[in-house]
Design a protein around this motif. Structure first.
Motif, PDB file in Angstrom:
ATOM      1  N   PRO A 138       0.798  -1.237   0.000  1.00 11.78           N
ATOM      2  CA  PRO A 138       0.000   0.000   0.000  1.00 11.78           C
ATOM      3  C   PRO A 138       0.827   1.282   0.000  1.00 11.78           C
ATOM      4  O   PRO A 138       0.382   2.299  -0.524  1.00 11.78           O
ATOM      5  N   ASP A 170      -3.918  -2.327   6.275  1.00 11.55           N
ATOM      6  CA  ASP A 170      -4.230  -1.681   4.997  1.00 11.55           C
ATOM      7  C   ASP A 170      -3.947  -2.585   3.800  1.00 11.55           C
ATOM      8  O   ASP A 170      -3.816  -2.095   2.668  1.00 11.55           O
ATOM      9  N   ALA A 173      -5.253  -2.137   0.229  1.00  5.75           N
ATOM     10  CA  ALA A 173      -4.806  -0.986  -0.574  1.00  5.75           C
ATOM     11  C   ALA A 173      -3.556  -1.334  -1.391  1.00  5.75           C
ATOM     12  O   ALA A 173      -2.935  -0.455  -1.979  1.00  5.75           O
ATOM     13  N   TRP A 364      -7.740   3.715  -3.470  1.00  2.00           N
ATOM     14  CA  TRP A 364      -6.649   3.577  -2.499  1.00  2.00           C
ATOM     15  C   TRP A 364      -6.968   4.391  -1.234  1.00  2.00           C
ATOM     16  O   TRP A 364      -6.823   3.920  -0.110  1.00  2.00           O
ATOM     17  N   ASN A 367      -9.620   2.625   0.697  1.00  2.00           N
ATOM     18  CA  ASN A 367      -9.088   1.471   1.415  1.00  2.00           C
ATOM     19  C   ASN A 367      -8.329   1.898   2.668  1.00  2.00           C
ATOM     20  O   ASN A 367      -8.414   1.256   3.707  1.00  2.00           O
ATOM     21  N   LEU A 368      -7.583   2.992   2.574  1.00  2.00           N
ATOM     22  CA  LEU A 368      -6.815   3.450   3.732  1.00  2.00           C
ATOM     23  C   LEU A 368      -7.730   4.025   4.808  1.00  2.00           C
ATOM     24  O   LEU A 368      -7.430   3.945   6.000  1.00  2.00           O
ATOM     25  N   HIS A 370     -10.883   3.080   5.206  1.00  2.00           N
ATOM     26  CA  HIS A 370     -11.780   2.000   5.638  1.00  2.00           C
ATOM     27  C   HIS A 370     -13.236   2.430   5.739  1.00  2.00           C
ATOM     28  O   HIS A 370     -13.965   1.953   6.594  1.00  2.00           O
TER      29      HIS A 370
END
Ligand code: NAD
Length: 470
Positions: A138, A170, A173, A364, A367-368, A370
């Protein structure tokens, strides 16, 4: 064509660098590929034989981390090609202000020759090799799909990475354009094609630009030819047709179809899926050699297949006034010269097909953090707007109908926000490129060179801010 793909990209860099005033050492640092990883590994085919697979990952510029770029599955993938594509990613990210360095991966296979099980074994082993050498993560290097790969391969990559890096918060990601249930984002699949559409719409809405080309403003009624009915080509064609353009020809590697009245894109996609070819599509004329279709009458040509499709040989016969580079590197430098003489406008790949990486950036970030975009504020926005409408009704005689209330108060979904961010990025960058080109003179600088000048300036600024270069 003279030189390989990498020297073509580097020549474009050198041409643009002459319009900047940066220190030569700094320019050398920006142009050089920071790291290339080559790996070979054996896999067992379904028939029991063993085959050696060759693969690469190039990280062109680590001035911003992670680096970012797709993974290509194609039989002619090479060291030269991944480095060229990785460099284009660095410039692309800079042009559209996505805070990543550029990277690209390639696996030298013709995916049509492999079963799904074999492709899964290849993808998982390739991922393992990337993890082993810290070429994925990530905060390190985040792949995405490219020619010959899709969400399915990204799901295998994410799963392999998360399994090895058990417990890494993470982990998802580590790759983008994943299926939704695996942390993907709404709007990623169609993002590149949608970005191509926004870029073309903005260009065609510019009356000054259209006047120079002898075209009427707007997309409505413009005749479009698309080469490559894959991910990018399909969505670009769909959005352009929805905006009123006529898709008059579609070319595939095994033949093309032509219908000056306009082709129903959805029907063509369904036909190709069923028959494995576009040839024989009802109501259209067949063209045996797909490449010949690029020379048919049209206003906009959208190459969305592979590099080097438009060369010094066929460029003189291409009738389009606008070449919209949805693919990476579809136009050779020799063809560029021909188009410059003809006054054809090239919308360069480094800008026009950035939609994929823009939405990958959003994925991205999602994803970081959440949390799905829009989840926190959607209801709150709707309630505030409802109160505002109530206050207007209280202060005036206006009464909103139920459908008006519904339309006005609807809060943004994840998809709305993704499209909004993508549109904003493409529109703002278009005006930046025009500004750079117009500053130097439309006759002196192509939009491709303007895009490279913009990229070089932005990457240079990162290095200058680090205080390393004079
Ligand atoms: P894809 O594999 O989904 O589709 C490619 C299509 O081109 C396929 O339908 C294939 O049959 C066709 N094709 C192959 N050779 C051809 C030929 N000689 N003539 C006509 N058609 C041919 O790939 P994609 O993801 O749509 O990528 C296409 C191009 O766009 C590549 O250059 C890629 O690097 C670039 N690109 C893709 C993305 C993305 O998000 N997928 C982002 C930026 C750039």
């Amino acid at each position: 064509m003279s030189g390989g793909f990498l020297s073509q990209v580097n020549d474009a860099f050198d041409t643009a660098a002459r319009f900047t005033r940066h220190d030569p050492t700094l320019l050398e640092q920006i142009k050089s590929c920071n790291a290339v990883y080559y790996v070979s590994f054996p896999i067992r085919r379904d028939n029991g034989t063993i085959e050696v697979i060759h693969a690469w990952r190039a990280e062109h510029s680590q001035h911003k981390l992670p680096t970012k770029g797709g993974i290509r599955y194609a039989p002619d993938v090479s060291d030269d090609e991944v480095q060229a594509l990785a460099a284009l990613m660095t410039y692309k990210c800079a042009i559209v202000d996505v805070p990543f360095g550029g990277a690209k991966g390639g696996v030298k296979i013709d995916r049509r020759q492999y079963s799904e099980g074999e492709l899964e074994r290849i993808t998982r082993r390739y991922t393992f090799e990337l993890v082993r050498k810290r070429f994925i993560g990530p905060g390190i290097d985040v792949p995405a799909p490219d020619y010959g790969t899709s969400a399915k391969e990204m799901a295998w990559i994410a799963d392999t990475y998360a399994t090895i890096q058990n417990g890494e918060l993470d982990a998802l990601a580590c790759v983008t354009a994943k299926p939704l249930a695996q942390g993907g984002i709404r709007g990623r699949t169609e993002a590149t094609g949608r970005g191509v559409y926004y870029g073309l719409r903005e260009t065609c809405d510019n009356a000054e630009e259209m006047q120079r080309l002898g075209l009427a403003p707007g997309l409505e009624g413009k005749r479009v030819i698309v080469q490559g009915l894959g991910n990018v080509g399909t969505y670009a064609a769909k959005f352009l047709a929805d905006a009123g353009a006529l898709v008059v020809a579609i070319a595939e590697y095994n033949g093309a179809i032509h219908d000056p009245r306009g082709i129903d894109v959805d029907a063509a996609v369904a036909y190709k899926k069923e028959k494995g070819t576009l040839l024989g599509f009802p109501g259209a004329t067949d063209i045996a050699r797909g490449i010949d279709a690029l020379e048919l009458p049209c206003d906009i040509l959208v190459p969305a297949a592979l590099e080097h499709q438009i060369t010094g040989e066929n460029a003189p016969r291409i009738q389009a006034k606008i070449i919209a580079e949805a693919a990476n590197g579809p136009t050779t430098p020799e063809a560029d010269v021909v188009f410059a003489q003809k006054g054809t406008l090239i919308l360069p790949d480094v800008w026009l097909n950035a939609g994929g990486v823009i939405v990958s950036y959003f994925e991205w970030v999602k994803n970081l953090s959440h949390v799905r975009f829009g989840r926190m504020q959607k209801r709150h926005e709707e309630e505030s707007l409802r109160r505002l409408l109530g206050a207007i009704e209280g202060a005036t005689t206006k009464r909103f109908s139920a459908s008006e209330v519904q339309t006005i108060t609807e809060g943004a979904t994840e998809e709305d926000l993704v499209y909004s961010g993508l549109e904003e990025s493409m529109v703002v960058s278009y005006h930046q490129l025009r500004e750079v080109r117009n500053r130097h003179g439309v006759d002196k600088l192509s939009l491709r060179t303007a895009a490279m000048v913009s990229a070089i300036d932005k990457v240079a600024q990162s290095y200058l801010d680090m205080g390393i270069f004079p």
